[in-house]
Design a protein around this motif. Structure first.
Motif, PDB file in Angstrom:
ATOM      1  N   GLU A  82       0.867  -1.183   0.000  1.00 45.34           N
ATOM      2  CA  GLU A  82       0.000   0.000   0.000  1.00 45.34           C
ATOM      3  C   GLU A  82       0.899   1.227   0.000  1.00 45.34           C
ATOM      4  O   GLU A  82       1.763   1.371   0.868  1.00 45.34           O
ATOM      5  N   ALA A  83       0.704   2.103  -0.975  1.00 45.10           N
ATOM      6  CA  ALA A  83       1.556   3.285  -1.101  1.00 45.10           C
ATOM      7  C   ALA A  83       0.721   4.486  -1.526  1.00 45.10           C
ATOM      8  O   ALA A  83      -0.319   4.341  -2.177  1.00 45.10           O
ATOM      9  N   ASP A  84       1.203   5.683  -1.156  1.00 40.23           N
ATOM     10  CA  ASP A  84       0.498   6.894  -1.572  1.00 40.23           C
ATOM     11  C   ASP A  84       0.908   7.290  -2.995  1.00 40.23           C
ATOM     12  O   ASP A  84       1.692   6.585  -3.651  1.00 40.23           O
ATOM     13  N   SER A  85       0.396   8.416  -3.454  1.00 40.14           N
ATOM     14  CA  SER A  85       0.644   8.837  -4.836  1.00 40.14           C
ATOM     15  C   SER A  85       2.110   9.146  -5.115  1.00 40.14           C
ATOM     16  O   SER A  85       2.543   9.128  -6.267  1.00 40.14           O
ATOM     17  N   LYS A  86       2.874   9.411  -4.065  1.00 36.08           N
ATOM     18  CA  LYS A  86       4.299   9.712  -4.237  1.00 36.08           C
ATOM     19  C   LYS A  86       5.168   8.454  -4.177  1.00 36.08           C
ATOM     20  O   LYS A  86       6.383   8.540  -4.363  1.00 36.08           O
ATOM     21  N   GLY A  87       4.553   7.322  -3.888  1.00 38.87           N
ATOM     22  CA  GLY A  87       5.313   6.084  -3.801  1.00 38.87           C
ATOM     23  C   GLY A  87       5.814   5.770  -2.404  1.00 38.87           C
ATOM     24  O   GLY A  87       6.642   4.870  -2.231  1.00 38.87           O
ATOM     25  N   THR A  88       5.318   6.483  -1.399  1.00 34.87           N
ATOM     26  CA  THR A  88       5.720   6.210  -0.015  1.00 34.87           C
ATOM     27  C   THR A  88       4.886   5.055   0.527  1.00 34.87           C
ATOM     28  O   THR A  88       3.662   5.149   0.583  1.00 34.87           O
ATOM     29  N   PRO A  89       5.509   3.943   0.927  1.00 31.00           N
ATOM     30  CA  PRO A  89       4.734   2.785   1.380  1.00 31.00           C
ATOM     31  C   PRO A  89       4.233   2.947   2.805  1.00 31.00           C
ATOM     32  O   PRO A  89       4.886   3.569   3.638  1.00 31.00           O
ATOM     33  N   LYS A  90       3.075   2.358   3.066  1.00 35.27           N
ATOM     34  CA  LYS A  90       2.519   2.374   4.418  1.00 35.27           C
ATOM     35  C   LYS A  90       3.365   1.511   5.350  1.00 35.27           C
ATOM     36  O   LYS A  90       3.586   1.865   6.510  1.00 35.27           O
ATOM     37  N   ASP A  91       3.834   0.364   4.851  1.00 36.20           N
ATOM     38  CA  ASP A  91       4.637  -0.581   5.623  1.00 36.20           C
ATOM     39  C   ASP A  91       5.947  -0.777   4.869  1.00 36.20           C
ATOM     40  O   ASP A  91       6.022  -1.596   3.946  1.00 36.20           O
ATOM     41  N   LEU A  92       6.975  -0.031   5.256  1.00 35.10           N
ATOM     42  CA  LEU A  92       8.242  -0.050   4.516  1.00 35.10           C
ATOM     43  C   LEU A  92       8.935  -1.412   4.551  1.00 35.10           C
ATOM     44  O   LEU A  92       9.391  -1.894   3.510  1.00 35.10           O
ATOM     45  N   PRO A  93       9.057  -2.085   5.708  1.00 39.46           N
ATOM     46  CA  PRO A  93       9.692  -3.408   5.702  1.00 39.46           C
ATOM     47  C   PRO A  93       8.983  -4.412   4.785  1.00 39.46           C
ATOM     48  O   PRO A  93       9.634  -5.176   4.071  1.00 39.46           O
ATOM     49  N   LEU A  94       7.647  -4.406   4.790  1.00 39.06           N
ATOM     50  CA  LEU A  94       6.912  -5.299   3.908  1.00 39.06           C
ATOM     51  C   LEU A  94       7.202  -4.977   2.450  1.00 39.06           C
ATOM     52  O   LEU A  94       7.399  -5.881   1.628  1.00 39.06           O
ATOM     53  N   ALA A  95       7.236  -3.687   2.122  1.00 37.56           N
ATOM     54  CA  ALA A  95       7.516  -3.286   0.742  1.00 37.56           C
ATOM     55  C   ALA A  95       8.899  -3.749   0.306  1.00 37.56           C
ATOM     56  O   ALA A  95       9.078  -4.286  -0.795  1.00 37.56           O
ATOM     57  N   LEU A  96       9.901  -3.564   1.150  1.00 36.35           N
ATOM     58  CA  LEU A  96      11.261  -3.994   0.815  1.00 36.35           C
ATOM     59  C   LEU A  96      11.325  -5.506   0.618  1.00 36.35           C
ATOM     60  O   LEU A  96      11.965  -5.998  -0.324  1.00 36.35           O
ATOM     61  N   HIS A  97      10.680  -6.240   1.509  1.00 34.28           N
ATOM     62  CA  HIS A  97      10.691  -7.702   1.420  1.00 34.28           C
ATOM     63  C   HIS A  97      10.046  -8.163   0.114  1.00 34.28           C
ATOM     64  O   HIS A  97      10.593  -9.024  -0.600  1.00 34.28           O
ATOM     65  N   TYR A  98       8.904  -7.582  -0.225  1.00 28.18           N
ATOM     66  CA  TYR A  98       8.192  -7.972  -1.446  1.00 28.18           C
ATOM     67  C   TYR A  98       8.981  -7.587  -2.691  1.00 28.18           C
ATOM     68  O   TYR A  98       9.079  -8.383  -3.636  1.00 28.18           O
ATOM     69  N   ILE A  99       9.549  -6.405  -2.689  1.00 30.42           N
ATOM     70  CA  ILE A  99      10.352  -5.963  -3.830  1.00 30.42           C
ATOM     71  C   ILE A  99      11.539  -6.896  -4.044  1.00 30.42           C
ATOM     72  O   ILE A  99      11.860  -7.274  -5.178  1.00 30.42           O
ATOM     73  N   GLU A 100      12.195  -7.297  -2.956  1.00 35.78           N
ATOM     74  CA  GLU A 100      13.340  -8.199  -3.087  1.00 35.78           C
ATOM     75  C   GLU A 100      12.914  -9.563  -3.619  1.00 35.78           C
ATOM     76  O   GLU A 100      13.601 -10.145  -4.471  1.00 35.78           O
ATOM     77  N   LEU A 101      11.780 -10.081  -3.154  1.00 39.88           N
ATOM     78  CA  LEU A 101      11.291 -11.356  -3.668  1.00 39.88           C
ATOM     79  C   LEU A 101      10.982 -11.260  -5.156  1.00 39.88           C
ATOM     80  O   LEU A 101      11.349 -12.155  -5.940  1.00 39.88           O
ATOM     81  N   LEU A 102      10.303 -10.199  -5.577  1.00 35.84           N
ATOM     82  CA  LEU A 102       9.999 -10.028  -7.001  1.00 35.84           C
ATOM     83  C   LEU A 102      11.275  -9.912  -7.821  1.00 35.84           C
ATOM     84  O   LEU A 102      11.372 -10.460  -8.925  1.00 35.84           O
ATOM     85  N   ALA A 103      12.261  -9.200  -7.281  1.00 35.32           N
ATOM     86  CA  ALA A 103      13.531  -9.062  -7.995  1.00 35.32           C
ATOM     87  C   ALA A 103      14.199 -10.418  -8.173  1.00 35.32           C
ATOM     88  O   ALA A 103      14.768 -10.709  -9.241  1.00 35.32           O
ATOM     89  N   ARG A 104      14.112 -11.265  -7.170  1.00 42.11           N
ATOM     90  CA  ARG A 104      14.785 -12.575  -7.225  1.00 42.11           C
ATOM     91  C   ARG A 104      14.100 -13.560  -8.165  1.00 42.11           C
ATOM     92  O   ARG A 104      14.723 -14.535  -8.598  1.00 42.11           O
ATOM     93  N   ILE A 105      12.821 -13.333  -8.490  1.00 39.47           N
ATOM     94  CA  ILE A 105      12.168 -14.194  -9.479  1.00 39.47           C
ATOM     95  C   ILE A 105      12.054 -13.494 -10.836  1.00 39.47           C
ATOM     96  O   ILE A 105      11.372 -13.991 -11.737  1.00 39.47           O
ATOM     97  N   GLY A 106      12.712 -12.343 -10.965  1.00 38.78           N
ATOM     98  CA  GLY A 106      12.737 -11.638 -12.244  1.00 38.78           C
ATOM     99  C   GLY A 106      11.418 -11.015 -12.637  1.00 38.78           C
ATOM    100  O   GLY A 106      11.116 -10.884 -13.831  1.00 38.78           O
ATOM    101  N   ALA A 107      10.599 -10.617 -11.649  1.00 40.18           N
ATOM    102  CA  ALA A 107       9.256 -10.131 -11.945  1.00 40.18           C
ATOM    103  C   ALA A 107       9.013  -8.697 -11.495  1.00 40.18           C
ATOM    104  O   ALA A 107       7.885  -8.212 -11.613  1.00 40.18           O
TER     105      ALA A 107
END
Length: 358
Positions: free
Chosen positions: A255-280
């Motif tokens: 969940e993020a605002d219009s500027k890209g600031t996430p509501k839950d930063l640790p969750l966002a980082l974890h999800y981004i890293e997982l997507l990066a590791r599967i090339g998605a």
């Protein structure tokens, strides 16, 4: 790198040398000394001291936080084992060996009710829930063991392919487009739905060989995870019981605002890293927007330096217990941003970005 080595604490210091440093940057003795400092760190001791001689933490497997409702007194075995991995505790140490006796046993077809741990009472009351519960436990154990470096073990490979097959069937079916149904006034997951979970995505991220062998499935998984997650709350019906699933992923959870600031930063980082590791990652608009915002907040040294930060970002979802923070209870301004700075560097490395070293 010098900034992370100075301010990151034991785990970030070692992982910076191991995962981020260019070849030849650190002499072998520096890496050895950094590794040796981890078991005695405050973060590591907070985990290892709670493990029982049975290899179990908290008397349960899947607990992410204490819960009086579910009889969970502390964080459970899967999360604590994964926490040791993220903290980079030595893989040949006793806590790993004790835990892995149980985790590998969970992958077998051993129907011993005791292996259900905190979910034993639920299955006893609702025998029809046994298959779903054991499937969830095996998925979590497979992810944890794959992350620990056992991804080429035949038992892990076999379990990984079975999990991928079940999810692939769901992604190809009409149920993936309409995964919910009604049970009275309750919105429930369709009985035939087998969507991805935090565990299955983590498993795939830790198994590059499985990604290559099942490239079509990996691509479909990435596209599915890039779509917006459902906003409505739903349950999983197991007999007469309704469970609120905290592990399922029916789309991008950020969940993020219009500027890209996430509501839950640790969750966002974890999800981004997982997507990066599967090339998605490139398929996920919200995740890429958040990453772009985080990168813009980095200074010319690569240190994450957002304006107005007064405290270390807090995790709102316990699913990231194992992942964040690597430097808990940071008291200094530098310590407050060390975790995010390190994670952004790791994500950049995974994505194959050109990394400059001053």
């Amino acid at each position: 790198m010098s900034w992370l080595l100075e301010h990151g604490g034991e785990t970030i210091r070692y992982r910076t040398l191991r995962e981020l440093a260019p070849e030849g940057y650190a002499p072998p003795e520096a890496l050895t000394d950094a590794y040796a400092a981890i078991p005695g760190s405050k973060a590591a001791l907070a985990v290892t001291k709670k493990q029982k001689d049975t290899g179990i933490w908290g008397g349960n497997l899947l607990g992410l936080a204490p819960s009086a409702t579910h009889g969970i007194k502390d964080v459970g075995t899967i999360a604590q084992y994964r926490r040791m991995i993220e903290l980079a505790l030595p893989r040949d140490s006793r806590p790993y060996k004790l835990a892995e006796r149980i985790l590998f046993r969970l992958l077998t077809r051993d129907e011993n009710p005791a292996l259900l741990f905190e979910l034993q009472k639920l299955v006893g009351a609702e025998p029809g829930a046994d298959e779903w519960i054991r499937g969830l436990i095996r998925e979590a154990a497979t992810a944890a063991l794959a992350e620990a470096g056992h991804q080429e073990d035949p038992r892990i490979r076999g379990a990984g392919h079975r999990i991928a097959t079940a999810i692939s069937h769901f992604l190809r079916s009409p149920v993936s487009e309409k995964p919910f149904t009604r049970s009275g006034a309750n919105l429930i997951l369709h009985p035939e739905a087998h969507p991805p979970s935090w565990y299955s995505v983590a498993m795939l991220a830790a198994m590059p060989s499985l990604q290559r062998e099942r490239a079509g499935f990996t691509e479909r998984m990435g596209n599915y995870l890039a779509q917006p997650a459902p906003k409505k709350a739903f349950s999983v019906q197991l007999g007469r019981k309704l469970l609120k699933p905290t592990h399922l992923l029916l789309g991008d959870p950020i969940e993020a605002d219009s500027k890209g600031t996430p509501k839950d930063l640790p969750l966002a980082l974890h999800y981004i890293e997982l997507l990066a590791r599967i090339g998605a990652l490139h398929t996920a608009p919200v995740a890429t927007k958040v990453l772009a915002r985080l990168i813009r907040d980095c200074d010319d040294r690569g240190v994450w330096a957002p304006k107005g930060l007064r405290a270390q970002p807090k995790a709102l979802n316990p699913i990231t217990h194992h992942y964040y923070p690597l430097l808990p209870d940071a008291k200094t301004p530098e310590g407050r941003v060390a975790d995010v700075t390190f994670r952004l560097a790791v994500i950049a490395k995974v994505l194959g970005w050109q990394v400059d070293y001053a």
